[in-house]
Each structure stands twice: as structure tokens, then as C-alpha cells.
Enzyme design. Structure first.
Site, PDB file in Angstrom:
ATOM      1  N   GLU A   1      34.637  40.954  44.127  1.00 49.97           N
ATOM      2  CA  GLU A   1      36.032  41.388  44.320  1.00 49.97           C
ATOM      3  C   GLU A   1      36.521  41.054  45.734  1.00 49.97           C
ATOM      4  O   GLU A   1      37.674  40.657  45.920  1.00 49.97           O
ATOM      5  CB  GLU A   1      36.193  42.885  44.031  1.00 49.97           C
ATOM      6  CG  GLU A   1      35.852  43.311  42.602  1.00 49.97           C
ATOM      7  CD  GLU A   1      36.564  42.506  41.524  1.00 49.97           C
ATOM      8  OE1 GLU A   1      37.613  41.899  41.806  1.00 49.97           O
ATOM      9  OE2 GLU A   1      36.043  42.465  40.396  1.00 49.97           O
TER      10      GLU A   1
ATOM     11  N   ASP B   1      32.245  34.672  42.026  1.00 47.31           N
ATOM     12  CA  ASP B   1      30.854  34.893  41.599  1.00 47.31           C
ATOM     13  C   ASP B   1      29.886  34.376  42.654  1.00 47.31           C
ATOM     14  O   ASP B   1      28.892  35.038  42.983  1.00 47.31           O
ATOM     15  CB  ASP B   1      30.580  34.163  40.274  1.00 47.31           C
ATOM     16  CG  ASP B   1      31.101  34.949  39.077  1.00 47.31           C
ATOM     17  OD1 ASP B   1      31.341  36.157  39.225  1.00 47.31           O
ATOM     18  OD2 ASP B   1      31.277  34.335  38.008  1.00 47.31           O
TER      19      ASP B   1
HETATM   20 ZN   LIG Z   1      36.929  38.383  39.159  1.00 48.58          ZN
END
Ligand SMILES: [Zn+2]
Length: 457
Positions: free
Chosen positions: A295, A359
Site C-alpha cells: 500500500e 507487490d
Molecule cells: Zn494494490
């Protein structure tokens, strides 16, 4: 009717071309919208939706895709009246099908779930009922959920974990090799300004004006939707409420809102496999630590990087750093484009770019936060596994899932997240520590030569 849907879909901009926030930010007064898309009565549409008629022509709206909107208006104008009526009637029934008798709900399931996604069986009635209630009055359920399942100790634990990941990110930005000094400074400033929200919002919604009647499922659903829409309308012309959340506490998910420069972790994601307060911390760093880092990295992905520390669209990048970022992002995109989790269907590296950057940043940050937490102490083995191995396994456990081929194909064509298997493998094989952790060698399936590994955050 299908011809009309197809014509509308064709004039929409493809998803992988809507990722540039500068291109899809097109505020203009309604009077100008009426000029660029004259084939549709915008005043009637917007006032019916509840916008005040007074001052409407001067009211600014963000017309995301001006050309697409104008083209849609043309398609609707050209359609014959009977088709439009049938089209609207169909959508009314389709949207209501979940709340209606078996004839409707089974037909809806057969097409929307079985035919399109390959789902074999309708989920049990109680699950569907919970989903519907959650949609209509989610914050009322959230309040009960938090009281039952989210002790203050969990809030404190997660908040400190978020701070740890944030300081690891700080460190990585300071040692970043491809940014110049002014951009690095601005990036650190943006990171320092992140608003971090954990568990549940400061205030709850008041549902006392929502009428709920026993035995009136459809009526309750309609009143629930109207109530939620009215909540949105009430925000018009008021300052932004920075305490309002976009996800209820019982949602197993998290988000970054670049326009608020904020990251939010609802209470429900703070449980296994994401986080186990009594579990092994290396696994927690790979799992929830990776998600927290994911995030945070969104604030610096191909979309998020265009927003400044206050959430404004503002270019804080030098040309050199922006070019360097783009080059790395293009290389990462090419890696994902080459992935073919389903024979014949490749991952769309451009459409999934933001999630892939997040990621990769997330796993790097989870791993670094774990290393930082050791404060120089040697790692201990658990069940014969080293700390680094457990971090990578923690990340992999979070994305364990089973997909039917139809659902996977649908996801790959329309969702900004790459398939789970890709989300696990791709970030790992760009990280040097992964090669040491598992002894991955040249010739192995997921081997990448050191100069092929892409390191962004
Ligand atoms: Zn995401």
C-alpha cells in the site's frame, strides 16, 4: 440490446490506457460537458441523480474520458427507443435479481457467475444475505465486528508494524540508486506525510433514518442504496472529510488513496494468513508487512507518483528521475507481459503495472523491515526454515487461492491485479535475497540473471 452494449463498450478507452491520472483528470463545468457531448441531456440526468438544479451549468464535474463520453452520448442518441427501454428494463431486473424469487436469482447466477466465470454452485443463502446487508449498511455491521474481534492491543501492534515498514521505506529511499537528490527529498517528504489509518474510522455512520422492513428484501435493498447515494450527495460543496474511509472494518483488504495521501488497513485484514499476533514474526513481516509495504508503494507507482504529499496532482519529479522510473517500469512491464498463467492468455503488464510495482515494493519492504527488526542479532531457524525463507513463504501464503480457468481469464482481461501465482513469483525473482534463501541457480525455472532483475522501491 447486445448490439447496444457492444457499441457502448467499443467507444470506451481500453483499461490499460486509463492509468495516467493527468489524462483522465478533465474537470469542466456542466455547460461545457453539454457542448462536448451534446447528444445527451446532462441537466435531466444530473438533477434526476439528485444534484441541485440551481447553479448546475456552472458546477464543475470531472469528465474522465471526454471523447469516450461524447461517443457514448452519440451511441445512445442513435439507438431506437424500444431498444433503450428494453436495455434499461433488463438492467433494472438484472441488478435486482439477487433480491427476487428463484426465477430471477437462478437466471442471474446462470449467466453472470456460471457462464461468465465458470462458478459451479450458488453460494448459500446466508452468505448472500450477509453480503447484501453488508452492502446496504456496512458501517453498522463494522461497529459490531470491531467490538467483537478487534481488541485495542491489535490496533497498537499493527500501528507499530506500519511505523517499522515506513522507516524501512525511508531508509530504502535514502539509499535509492536511480533518483536524483531533489526528487529523493520530495519522495521522503511525501512518505513523511502519509496518513496512516488502522482498524476502524474515528466516527460511525448514523443509520437512524434508514427504514428497514421485515419481509421486504427488495425494498430494503433499494432504500439502502438510496441512503448510501444520499450520503455521497451530502458531501457536495463541503470540505473533504479526511476521517471517512472507503472500506468497512470487516473488509479483508487494504488501500492507498493517492488523493488523500493516505493508507488504510481495515481490522479484518489483521488476522491469519495476513497477521497472527501469536505467530512467527518473520511470516508476519512477509504477509502483513508485505501488504503494508504494498500500500505504501502505491503512493509511488505509475499512478500514485503523480500526486504530492497533500494528495494534489503535482509533478514533483525531475526529468531525469522520471525517465529512470519509466525505464524500470517498462522493464518490469515486459517481465509480466511474458507471463502466460493460462495457455494462450498473457498478463497485461501495462494494465497491472501499479499493482506489480506495489507487490515488488511490498515484498522488498516486508523483507527489509524483518531484517531491521533483528537489530543485528542472528536469525533463528523455525521448523528448519531460515528467517528469509519464512518471509518469502509468508508472502506466498497470503496469495494462496484456487481459480477456475474462466474466472482467471476474466481477471486477466479486466482486473488490474495479476493472477495470484504471478504476484508471488515475479516480485521474488527480482530480489537477490531470494536466490540465497532458496539456492535458486541458473537453469531453474524462475532464475533471472542479476542484470535482468528490476529494482524500483
Ligand atoms: Zn494494490
Amino acid at each position: 440490446m447486445v448490439d447496444l452494449e457492444t457499441a457502448l463498450a467499443k467507444v470506451e478507452i481500453p483499461r490499460d490506457q486509463t492509468r495516467d491520472p493527468l489524462k483522465i483528470y478533465n474537470p469542466m463545468p456542466v455547460s461545457q460537458l453539454q457542448k462536448i457531448a451534446p447528444d445527451f441531456d446532462w441537466t435531466a440526468f444530473l438533477t434526476t441523480a439528485g444534484l441541485p438544479a440551481e447553479g448546475l451549468a456552472d458546477r464543475k464535474v470531472d469528465v474522465r474520458e471526454p471523447e469516450g463520453i461524447a461517443a457514448m452520448a452519440r451511441v445512445l442518441k442513435a439507438a431506437d427507443y424500444g431498444t433503450l427501454q428494453a436495455w434499461l428494463a433488463f438492467h433494472l431486473a438484472d441488478n435486482a435479481a439477487t433480491y427476487l424469487s428463484h426465477d430471477f436469482s437462478d437466471a442471474s447466477f446462470d449467466f453472470n457467475s456460471k457462464t461468465l466465470s465458470g462458478v459451479a454452485q450458488q453460494s448459500p443463502r446466508w452468505k448472500r444475505a450477509t453480503r447484501v446487508t453488508n452492502g446496504a449498511m456496512g458501517w453498522a455491521i463494522g461497529k459490531i465486528y470491531v467490538a467483537r474481534y478487534f481488541p485495542p492491543s491489535a490496533q497498537a501492534q499493527i500501528t507499530s508494524l506500519v511505523q517499522e515498514v515506513k522507516s524501512s521505506f525511508h531508509d530504502r529511499l535514502e539509499h535509492n540508486t536511480w533518483m536524483d537528490e531533489p526528487t529523493r527529498k520530495a519522495a521522503l517528504n511525501k512518505l513523511d506525510h502519509f496518513a496512516i489509518q488502522v482498524g476502524y474510522p474515528k466516527k460511525w455512520w448514523d443509520y437512524s433514518n434508514l427504514v428497514v422492513r421485515k419481509g421486504d428484501v427488495y425494498g430494503n435493498a433499494v432504500r439502502g442504496a438510496a441512503f448510501n447515494w444520499q450520503h455521497e450527495l451530502n458531501k457536495l460543496d463541503k470540505p473533504v472529510d479526511r476521517d471517512e474511509w472507503g472500506m468497512t472494518p470487516q473488509t479483508v483488504n487494504a488501500y492507498n488513496d493517492p488523493t488523500m495521501n493516505e493508507i488504510v488497513f481495515p481490522a479484518a485484514i489483521l488476522q491469519p494468513p495476513f497477521f497472527d499476533p501469536k505467530g512467527d514474526m518473520a511470516v508476519n513481516y512477509g504477509a502483513i508487512g508485505g501488504v503494508i509495504g504494498h500500500e505504501m508503494s502505491h503512493g509511488f507507482d505509475d499512478q500514485g507518483r503523480h500526486y504530492d504529499e497533500h494528495g494534489r496532482l503535482n509533478d514533483w519529479w525531475s526529468k531525469a528521475s522520471s525517465d529512470a522510473f519509466q525505464k524500470l517500469a517498462d522493464r518490469l512491464g515486459a517481465q509480466y507481459d511474458a507471463q502466460e498463467p493460462l495457455p494462450g492468455t498473457h498478463v497485461n503488464g501495462k494494465m497491472t503495472m501499479g499493482e506489480n510495482i506495489a507487490d515488488s515494493g511490498g515484498l522488498n519492504l516486508g523483507l527489509q523491515a524483518y531484517h531491521d527488526s533483528l537489530h543485528g542479532k542472528p536469525e533463528t531457524k523455525v521448523h528448519g526454515l531460515t528467517g528469509d525463507q519464512r518471509v518469502f513463504l509468508g508472502w506466498a501464503q497470503v496469495w494462496r487461492e484456487k481459480d477456475r480457468p474462466d474466472a482467471l481469464r476474466q481477471q486477466m482481461l479486466s482486473n488490474e491485479h495479476a493472477p495470484a501465482v504471478t504476484r508471488v513469483n515475479m516480485p521474488a525473482h527480482n530480489i537477490d535475497a531470494w536466490y540465497d534463501a532458496f539456492g535458486v541457480k541458473e537453469g531453474d525455472k524462475l532464475y533471472l540473471a542479476p542484470d535482468q532483475r528490476v529494482k524500483i522501491w
